[in-house]
Design an enzyme around this catalytic site. Structure first.
Site, PDB file in Angstrom:
ATOM      1  N   ASP A 161       7.092 -16.938   3.090  1.00 17.70           N
ATOM      2  CA  ASP A 161       6.314 -15.981   2.302  1.00 17.70           C
ATOM      3  C   ASP A 161       6.873 -14.585   2.522  1.00 17.70           C
ATOM      4  O   ASP A 161       7.480 -14.302   3.562  1.00 17.70           O
ATOM      5  CB  ASP A 161       4.820 -16.040   2.668  1.00 17.70           C
ATOM      6  CG  ASP A 161       4.555 -15.753   4.136  1.00 17.70           C
ATOM      7  OD1 ASP A 161       5.222 -16.365   4.993  1.00 17.70           O
ATOM      8  OD2 ASP A 161       3.695 -14.904   4.443  1.00 17.70           O
ATOM      9  N   ASP A 205      13.631 -10.692   6.062  1.00 12.77           N
ATOM     10  CA  ASP A 205      12.308 -11.095   6.542  1.00 12.77           C
ATOM     11  C   ASP A 205      11.669 -12.069   5.592  1.00 12.77           C
ATOM     12  O   ASP A 205      10.991 -11.671   4.671  1.00 12.77           O
ATOM     13  CB  ASP A 205      11.443  -9.841   6.722  1.00 12.77           C
ATOM     14  CG  ASP A 205      10.063 -10.150   7.257  1.00 12.77           C
ATOM     15  OD1 ASP A 205       9.864 -11.241   7.805  1.00 12.77           O
ATOM     16  OD2 ASP A 205       9.166  -9.305   7.107  1.00 12.77           O
ATOM     17  N   GLU A 213       2.877 -16.076   6.969  1.00 14.14           N
ATOM     18  CA  GLU A 213       3.035 -15.171   8.112  1.00 14.14           C
ATOM     19  C   GLU A 213       2.559 -13.760   7.785  1.00 14.14           C
ATOM     20  O   GLU A 213       1.936 -13.104   8.601  1.00 14.14           O
ATOM     21  CB  GLU A 213       4.506 -15.118   8.559  1.00 14.14           C
ATOM     22  CG  GLU A 213       4.733 -14.384   9.877  1.00 14.14           C
ATOM     23  CD  GLU A 213       4.861 -12.877   9.756  1.00 14.14           C
ATOM     24  OE1 GLU A 213       4.672 -12.186  10.766  1.00 14.14           O
ATOM     25  OE2 GLU A 213       5.155 -12.363   8.659  1.00 14.14           O
ATOM     26  N   ASP A 265      12.167 -13.987  13.781  1.00 13.15           N
ATOM     27  CA  ASP A 265      11.371 -13.071  12.961  1.00 13.15           C
ATOM     28  C   ASP A 265      10.955 -11.863  13.788  1.00 13.15           C
ATOM     29  O   ASP A 265       9.845 -11.373  13.681  1.00 13.15           O
ATOM     30  CB  ASP A 265      10.137 -13.826  12.421  1.00 13.15           C
ATOM     31  CG  ASP A 265       9.410 -13.053  11.323  1.00 13.15           C
ATOM     32  OD1 ASP A 265      10.076 -12.296  10.585  1.00 13.15           O
ATOM     33  OD2 ASP A 265       8.192 -13.186  11.212  1.00 13.15           O
ATOM     34  N   HIS A 299      10.255  -5.303   4.410  1.00 12.38           N
ATOM     35  CA  HIS A 299       9.078  -4.757   3.717  1.00 12.38           C
ATOM     36  C   HIS A 299       9.411  -3.533   2.859  1.00 12.38           C
ATOM     37  O   HIS A 299       8.519  -2.914   2.306  1.00 12.38           O
ATOM     38  CB  HIS A 299       7.944  -4.395   4.699  1.00 12.38           C
ATOM     39  CG  HIS A 299       7.431  -5.577   5.470  1.00 12.38           C
ATOM     40  ND1 HIS A 299       6.230  -5.561   6.140  1.00 12.38           N
ATOM     41  CD2 HIS A 299       7.936  -6.816   5.685  1.00 12.38           C
ATOM     42  CE1 HIS A 299       6.030  -6.731   6.736  1.00 12.38           C
ATOM     43  NE2 HIS A 299       7.063  -7.503   6.469  1.00 12.38           N
TER      44      HIS A 299
HETATM   45 ZN    ZN Z   1       8.564 -11.769   9.090  1.00 14.33          ZN
END
Ligand code: ZN
Length: 459
Positions: A85, A115, A149, A174, A432
């Site tokens: 995700d 990520d 996550e 991660d 992100h």
């Molecule tokens: Zn992550």
């Protein structure tokens, strides 16, 4: 052929597989049958498992919550836990569209590249290279593809609650290198006080902060006061403006991550310290006075006696993250403050949570929400720490020790694992963010490191 050469030869396959996954938008969405986190995440999971099947691994889809690829025999299992995700793409993509993975200047751009789709694909091809080499592990190796996550890790809760096997050891790609062997425990707690107000001076509203884990940069309050009341002057960080009802007070602060509140300046704390000097009365005076006196600009919880510290991870961090004031059910308004605090890795929630809650309750507050996790810690001499660090050192020559962090990684969601890579010290990590990317040379280097790590843990 040695393992590293093998992995280099898998580079084009690895990049193609990563593109396939990046091009599936796996942001959390409305649940559907077999797709508890939305169709995108479920499709991405199906694609990842299909790939693993083609590579010759046993696969399993756990009701769309997560799935895994497994290799080897053995009673015990080594887990590599990643997630498919991603966070929403947001604005500002200039290099490519977020779900059209694009290679440019030695990087692959697209949401999820760093990520965590890139690192999990690196792990898959690490295992593929080991399999091609004929590696016979003593422990089974299971690469788990989580699907939730970014929005609460309900996937791993489901895994544990539905009989998912607990690994003997493992890692999640991660986090960051060299290795994260400690993660502070985190709690978000909200305290509420009803405001039954009378008199000329009243608190009408109070707002500050955007999330519990961010030091608020702005806070403001509206107060009622007589039209002819003398108002105090503002300062360089406080602005006082007349309104029809009385006055509006705005405080400026400096934002920082809630795990490092000492790097910021708390606008809510500042605002309450200013409000405390006004002739408010009753509940409102008690509420802002309590926050001003007990917290103010403090970032360690010292007035509550919870300023714990240890050598591994430093001091408890304490962030007054949000303030809200609104109408309660009985017509009286209520003011709420949310605190995000993180205790050092060798302590537990019991060492600080009850003390903090008691203090507020004794002062007439109620608890409107209290979510706490646990700290995670594995001592530097543990086998998992020494083995992973040795692998990292062999590839990088960097002898830095493992580190403890204030945040939490995916490692907290499953016992016996730690966060290991994929981000190298000093290298930007655009997760992100718009134009998220992974450097392809580092994707391959990660695969080499993960192959050596899997071998070290499984043999
Ligand atoms: Zn992550």
């Amino acid at each position: 052929m040695d393992l590293n050469t093998q992995i280099e030869q898998l580079r084009p396959d690895m990049i193609a597989a990563l593109k396939t996954l990046v091009n599936i938008k796996s942001v959390q969405d409305a649940p559907a049958p077999g797709a508890p986190y939305g169709k995108g995440a479920a499709d991405c999971l199906a694609a990842a498992l299909e790939l693993c099947k083609k590579l010759g691994f046993r696969t399993h889809n756990m009701d769309g919550h997560c799935g895994w690829a497994e290799y080897g025999e053995g009673k015990e299992m080594v887990m590599v836990l990643g997630h498919l995700d991603v966070v929403p793409e947001g604005d500002g993509w200039t290099v490519c569209k977020p779900y059209e993975a694009t290679e440019q200047d030695g990087k692959l751009y697209g949401r999820g590249t760093i990520d965590d789709k890139g690192p999990i694909i690196a792990s898959v091809y690490a295992l593929k290279a080991l399999k091609d080499e004929g590696f016979e592990p003593k422990r089974r190796v299971r690469i788990v593809f989580g699907c939730n996550e970014e929005t609460g890790s309900a996937d791993m809760q489901y895994y544990l609650e539905h009989g998912g096997e607990i690994p003997a050891t493992g890692f999640t790609p991660d986090g960051e290198y060299p290795l994260i062997n400690g993660e502070k425990g985190v709690c978000d707690v909200t305290f509420e006080k009803k405001l039954h107000q009378s008199g000329d001076w009243r608190l009408l509203s109070l707002t500050g902060g955007t999330a519990p884990n961010i030091v608020p940069a702005h806070a403001s309050a509206d107060i009622a006061c007589p039209a002819d009341a003398k108002l105090p002057e503002g300062t360089d960080v406080i602005r006082v403006t007349r309104t029809a009802a009385g006055a509006r007070i705005e405080a400026e602060g400096v934002s920082a991550h809630g795990s490092r509140p000492e790097l910021g300046k708390n606008a809510i704390g500042r605002l309450c310290m200013f409000l405390k000097e006004l002739p408010l009365s009753g509940d409102a005076a008690a509420a802002v006075g309590y926050i001003a006196d007990m917290i103010g600009m403090d970032t360690v919880g010292k007035h509550f006696g919870i300023d714990l510290r240890d050598d591994r991870s430093g001091t408890l961090s304490f962030n007054l993250g949000m303030a809200r004031c609104d109408e309660g059910k009985d017509g009286a308004s209520a003011v709420r403050f949310t605190i995000n605090y993180r205790w050092p890795v060798t302590y537990t929630y019991e060492d600080c949570g009850p003390k903090l809650n008691d203090a507020f309750e004794k002062a007439g507050w109620s608890i409107a929400g209290n979510n706490h996790g646990v700290a995670l810690y594995q001592a530097p001499e543990c086998e998992l720490v020494t083995k992973l660090l040795a692998v990292y050192r062999e590839f990088t020559g960097d002898n830095s020790p493992a580190k403890c962090i204030g945040g939490g990684t995916y490692a907290k969601s499953i016992p016996n694992i730690l966060a290991f890579g994929p981000v190298f010290p000093g290298v930007p990590a655009p997760e992100h963010e718009p134009n998220e990317y992974i450097e392809l040379d580092r994707l391959v280097l990660n695969a080499k490191i993960y192959a050596a790590a899997i071998r070290a843990l499984a043999e």
